[in-house]
Design a protein around this motif. Structure first.
Motif, mmCIF file in Angstrom:
data_model
loop_
_atom_site.group_PDB
_atom_site.id
_atom_site.type_symbol
_atom_site.label_atom_id
_atom_site.label_comp_id
_atom_site.label_asym_id
_atom_site.label_seq_id
_atom_site.Cartn_x
_atom_site.Cartn_y
_atom_site.Cartn_z
ATOM 1 N N GLN A 37 -17.545 18.220 -33.145
ATOM 2 C CA GLN A 37 -16.555 17.999 -32.026
ATOM 3 C C GLN A 37 -17.289 16.977 -31.168
ATOM 4 O O GLN A 37 -18.354 16.852 -30.813
ATOM 5 N N LEU A 38 -16.265 16.256 -30.417
ATOM 6 C CA LEU A 38 -16.564 15.005 -29.592
ATOM 7 C C LEU A 38 -16.281 15.642 -28.194
ATOM 8 O O LEU A 38 -15.234 16.124 -27.685
ATOM 9 N N VAL A 39 -17.555 15.177 -27.338
ATOM 10 C CA VAL A 39 -17.471 15.822 -26.035
ATOM 11 C C VAL A 39 -17.704 14.458 -25.094
ATOM 12 O O VAL A 39 -18.691 13.889 -25.423
ATOM 13 N N TYR A 40 -16.836 14.156 -24.207
ATOM 14 C CA TYR A 40 -16.897 13.047 -23.523
ATOM 15 C C TYR A 40 -16.367 12.944 -22.123
ATOM 16 O O TYR A 40 -15.946 14.092 -21.711
ATOM 17 N N GLY A 41 -16.458 11.905 -21.465
ATOM 18 C CA GLY A 41 -16.075 11.960 -19.949
ATOM 19 C C GLY A 41 -14.617 12.017 -19.628
ATOM 20 O O GLY A 41 -14.467 12.185 -18.374
ATOM 21 N N GLY A 42 -13.538 12.332 -20.546
ATOM 22 C CA GLY A 42 -12.407 12.821 -20.259
ATOM 23 C C GLY A 42 -11.456 11.877 -20.056
ATOM 24 O O GLY A 42 -10.255 11.768 -19.671
ATOM 25 N N GLY A 43 -11.792 10.550 -19.954
ATOM 26 C CA GLY A 43 -10.868 9.175 -19.560
ATOM 27 C C GLY A 43 -9.726 8.809 -20.664
ATOM 28 O O GLY A 43 -10.281 8.949 -22.012
ATOM 29 N N LYS A 44 -8.847 8.221 -20.374
ATOM 30 C CA LYS A 44 -7.965 7.721 -21.614
ATOM 31 C C LYS A 44 -8.160 6.106 -21.497
ATOM 32 O O LYS A 44 -7.333 5.445 -22.423
ATOM 33 N N VAL A 45 -8.992 5.526 -20.809
ATOM 34 C CA VAL A 45 -9.246 4.086 -20.992
ATOM 35 C C VAL A 45 -10.405 3.633 -21.584
ATOM 36 O O VAL A 45 -11.454 4.322 -21.632
ATOM 37 N N GLY A 46 -10.445 2.337 -21.877
ATOM 38 C CA GLY A 46 -11.702 1.783 -22.280
ATOM 39 C C GLY A 46 -12.209 2.223 -23.785
ATOM 40 O O GLY A 46 -11.324 3.015 -24.433
ATOM 41 N N LEU A 47 -13.382 2.153 -23.972
ATOM 42 C CA LEU A 47 -14.175 2.681 -25.144
ATOM 43 C C LEU A 47 -13.904 4.254 -24.928
ATOM 44 O O LEU A 47 -14.042 5.054 -26.199
ATOM 45 N N MET A 48 -13.895 4.852 -24.009
ATOM 46 C CA MET A 48 -13.857 6.195 -23.845
ATOM 47 C C MET A 48 -12.515 6.801 -24.479
ATOM 48 O O MET A 48 -12.628 7.641 -25.260
ATOM 49 N N GLY A 49 -11.529 6.087 -24.039
ATOM 50 C CA GLY A 49 -10.154 6.339 -24.607
ATOM 51 C C GLY A 49 -9.998 6.192 -26.025
ATOM 52 O O GLY A 49 -9.507 7.021 -26.893
ATOM 53 N N THR A 50 -10.672 4.990 -26.714
ATOM 54 C CA THR A 50 -10.968 4.662 -27.988
ATOM 55 C C THR A 50 -11.395 5.906 -28.852
ATOM 56 O O THR A 50 -10.969 6.197 -30.045
ATOM 57 N N VAL A 51 -12.614 6.097 -28.656
ATOM 58 C CA VAL A 51 -13.371 7.223 -29.356
ATOM 59 C C VAL A 51 -12.665 8.262 -29.387
ATOM 60 O O VAL A 51 -12.475 8.942 -30.439
ATOM 61 N N ALA A 52 -12.128 8.852 -28.215
ATOM 62 C CA ALA A 52 -11.149 10.169 -28.114
ATOM 63 C C ALA A 52 -10.081 10.103 -29.103
ATOM 64 O O ALA A 52 -9.757 10.927 -29.795
ATOM 65 N N ASN A 53 -9.101 8.886 -28.885
ATOM 66 C CA ASN A 53 -8.069 8.715 -29.747
ATOM 67 C C ASN A 53 -8.333 8.957 -31.338
ATOM 68 O O ASN A 53 -7.728 9.493 -31.882
ATOM 69 N N ALA A 54 -9.327 8.164 -31.611
ATOM 70 C CA ALA A 54 -9.638 7.820 -33.161
ATOM 71 C C ALA A 54 -9.948 9.296 -33.501
ATOM 72 O O ALA A 54 -9.932 9.606 -34.624
ATOM 73 N N ALA A 55 -10.722 10.183 -32.559
ATOM 74 C CA ALA A 55 -11.399 11.491 -33.272
ATOM 75 C C ALA A 55 -9.984 12.386 -33.484
ATOM 76 O O ALA A 55 -9.859 12.876 -34.457
ATOM 77 N N LEU A 56 -9.184 12.096 -32.369
ATOM 78 C CA LEU A 56 -7.783 13.032 -32.443
ATOM 79 C C LEU A 56 -6.835 12.924 -33.606
ATOM 80 O O LEU A 56 -6.286 13.571 -34.366
ATOM 81 N N GLU A 57 -6.854 11.304 -33.855
ATOM 82 C CA GLU A 57 -6.081 10.783 -34.956
ATOM 83 C C GLU A 57 -6.558 11.344 -36.306
ATOM 84 O O GLU A 57 -5.845 11.475 -37.333
ATOM 85 N N ALA A 58 -7.737 11.522 -36.429
ATOM 86 C CA ALA A 58 -8.617 11.954 -37.641
ATOM 87 C C ALA A 58 -8.594 13.461 -37.796
ATOM 88 O O ALA A 58 -9.106 13.974 -38.689
ATOM 89 N N GLY A 59 -8.012 14.161 -36.906
ATOM 90 C CA GLY A 59 -8.187 15.673 -36.816
ATOM 91 C C GLY A 59 -9.242 16.273 -36.111
ATOM 92 O O GLY A 59 -9.412 17.494 -36.273
ATOM 93 N N GLY A 60 -9.956 15.646 -35.377
ATOM 94 C CA GLY A 60 -11.096 16.199 -34.758
ATOM 95 C C GLY A 60 -10.609 16.834 -33.384
ATOM 96 O O GLY A 60 -9.720 16.726 -33.072
ATOM 97 N N ASN A 61 -11.561 17.874 -32.985
ATOM 98 C CA ASN A 61 -11.577 18.609 -31.759
ATOM 99 C C ASN A 61 -12.237 17.587 -30.652
ATOM 100 O O ASN A 61 -13.492 17.273 -30.838
ATOM 101 N N VAL A 62 -11.679 17.408 -29.410
ATOM 102 C CA VAL A 62 -12.238 16.508 -28.494
ATOM 103 C C VAL A 62 -11.991 17.194 -27.232
ATOM 104 O O VAL A 62 -11.061 17.629 -26.625
ATOM 105 N N VAL A 63 -13.193 17.414 -26.309
ATOM 106 C CA VAL A 63 -13.560 17.882 -25.069
ATOM 107 C C VAL A 63 -13.647 17.098 -23.969
ATOM 108 O O VAL A 63 -14.688 16.402 -24.174
ATOM 109 N N GLY A 64 -12.795 17.026 -23.082
ATOM 110 C CA GLY A 64 -13.187 15.859 -22.084
ATOM 111 C C GLY A 64 -13.591 16.659 -20.794
ATOM 112 O O GLY A 64 -12.937 17.715 -20.490
#
Length: 195
Positions: A37-64
């Motif tokens: 599970q990816l836990v991160y700062g909850g933003g959708k911009v920059g590298l934050m958004g990139t890592v979250a979107n990629a995890a989601l697209e790969a079927g991962g669980n993301v907590v912001g």
């Protein structure tokens, strides 16, 4: 130890090189593929958004986790699995820490470094035993790594505490190191003879 949840600190911007965006996306995908599970700062911009979107697209669980006042700057990511909105930066860091079994810093600025060093300091003080990793994408952190080694050489950081900061050039290698990690450092101000 199989890690189930890792907090990732990283920039809310992209930087000048495409490699940072590419490797942030790769990190998100690899974490999802490993069922971390990816836990991160909850933003959708920059590298934050990139890592979250990629995890989601790969079927991962993301907590912001994002403070109210950053919504206008980092623009909260409403498409993630769980979004937690808090009042302060301290609340954000505490909740992110509560959710995670390990810590990774991707390339970032002052905020990323502040979060990384708080977590490695907590480990040094014996407040947690989580692995703390630095993803040295494109040698981004090479000067910082050299400076940390300089602190050891100057006698201001114990070698056993330096060893708590795990470093790798790829996410795969870093996750492998984190899963093999066994804390061996003696908490600051405690003598080995006192244990």
């Amino acid at each position: 130890m199989k890690l189930k949840s890792i907090v990732v600190y990283c920039a809310s911007s992209f930087g000048h090189s495409d490699v940072y965006r590419e490797q942030a996306a790769h990190a998100g995908r690899v974490m999802a593929e490993r069922h971390i599970q990816l836990v991160y700062g909850g933003g959708k911009v920059g590298l934050m958004g990139t890592v979250a979107n990629a995890a989601l697209e790969a079927g991962g669980n993301v907590v912001g986790v994002i403070p109210h006042f950053l919504n206008s700057k980092e623009r909260e990511h409403t498409g993630i699995t769980t979004l937690i909105t808090v009042d302060t930066m301290h609340d954000r860091k505490r909740i992110m820490n509560d959710y995670a079994e390990g810590v990774i810093a991707l390339p970032g600025g002052f905020g990323t470094l502040e979060e990384l060093f708080e977590m490695i300091t907590w480990a040094q003080l014996g407040l947690h035993k989580k692995p703390v990793g630095l993803l040295n994408t494109n040698n981004f952190y090479q000067h910082l790594i050299s400076f940390v080694d300089h602190m050891v050489a100057e006698g201001l950081l114990k070698p056993e505490n330096r060893s708590m900061l795990l470093v790798a050039d790829t996410i795969e290698e870093l996750l492998d190191k984190m899963e093999r990690y066994e804390p061996t450092a003696v908490p600051k101000w405690i003598k080995k003879d006192d244990i």
